[in-house]
Design an enzyme around this catalytic site. Sequence first.
Site, PDB file in Angstrom:
ATOM      1  N   LYS A 189      38.805  47.848  41.271  1.00  7.03           N
ATOM      2  CA  LYS A 189      38.856  48.364  42.287  1.00  7.03           C
ATOM      3  C   LYS A 189      39.446  49.724  42.366  1.00  7.03           C
ATOM      4  CE  LYS A 189      41.166  47.035  46.027  1.00  7.03           C
ATOM      5  NZ  LYS A 189      41.531  46.779  46.843  1.00  7.03           N
ATOM      6  N   ASP A 244      35.898  45.517  47.685  1.00  3.66           N
ATOM      7  CA  ASP A 244      36.796  44.984  48.707  1.00  3.66           C
ATOM      8  C   ASP A 244      36.708  43.947  48.496  1.00  3.66           C
ATOM      9  OD1 ASP A 244      35.486  46.197  50.124  1.00  3.66           O
ATOM     10  OD2 ASP A 244      37.072  47.375  51.002  1.00  3.66           O
TER      11      ASP A 244
END
Length: 283
Positions: free
Chosen positions: A177, A195
């Site tokens: 991420k 996310d």
Amino acid sequence: MTAEADGKTQGGKARAPRGDKAGAARGEKEGAARGGKAGAQPGGAARARRFRDETRTGLVRRARRMNRVLAETYPDAHCELDFGTPFQLLVATVLSAQTTDKRVNLTTPALFAKYPTPEDLAAADPEDVETLLKPTGFFRAKTKSVMGLSVALRDRFGGEVPGRLEDLVTLPGVGRKTANVVLGNAFDVPGITVDTHFGRLVNRFGWTAEDDPVKVEKEIGEMFPRKDWTMLSHRLIWHGRRICHARRPACGACPLAKDCPSYGTGPVDAEAAGKLVKPGPFS
């Protein structure tokens, strides 16, 4: 192989994502409450059948249509972390875990003023860094991560943030991420940022039934051109922060209502939904 072609090889039927049945049931209930006119509004039996019987090709077309609506809704979507260099973005993204971008943006100016380079932060007094990072929460673990990645950048990458995902994920505290945030926003390398908001929305939209971020990234990546990945991530994150909230999404104010199988999770009345909209900015 394109997503549309892949749908044909699988017999034309998409796997029913987890959110579809709940969304379909809500649709039927809402349709009955409106007098049983399915299809007159987002809801009803026709709406339920539409998502239940959706083919892979139909799913991809719907997802891309929703992305186009999001592009019109959020023409200024961007990373809401403040940064001036790839190093600053990398550190800010690590610090954003379990806190808000706003809090990070209030914290990083003092940190970067005192430790502007990886070399500076690598040689810092940990207790001083902890004091600066305390407002972000989990400050001891975050201090260890940002100082550790600074040491790695100094010792293994000549003090420069690498522009490859396989290198970034070797740094302390950096996962896919964070790496995709840095690649997409500091190096213009397309990446999907899974996310909390992104993961929640793609499940609600019925784009995927996966929970694992890596699998989500792969599935969604196959549905969109690579060039769209970074902006798709920004738009979904913005939408999740402003309208499609975790507990009470503002369904009645959502521009995606007609294409969302989870319509009705939150209030559908326009006035009630409008009160839930958070206009931002969140930086």
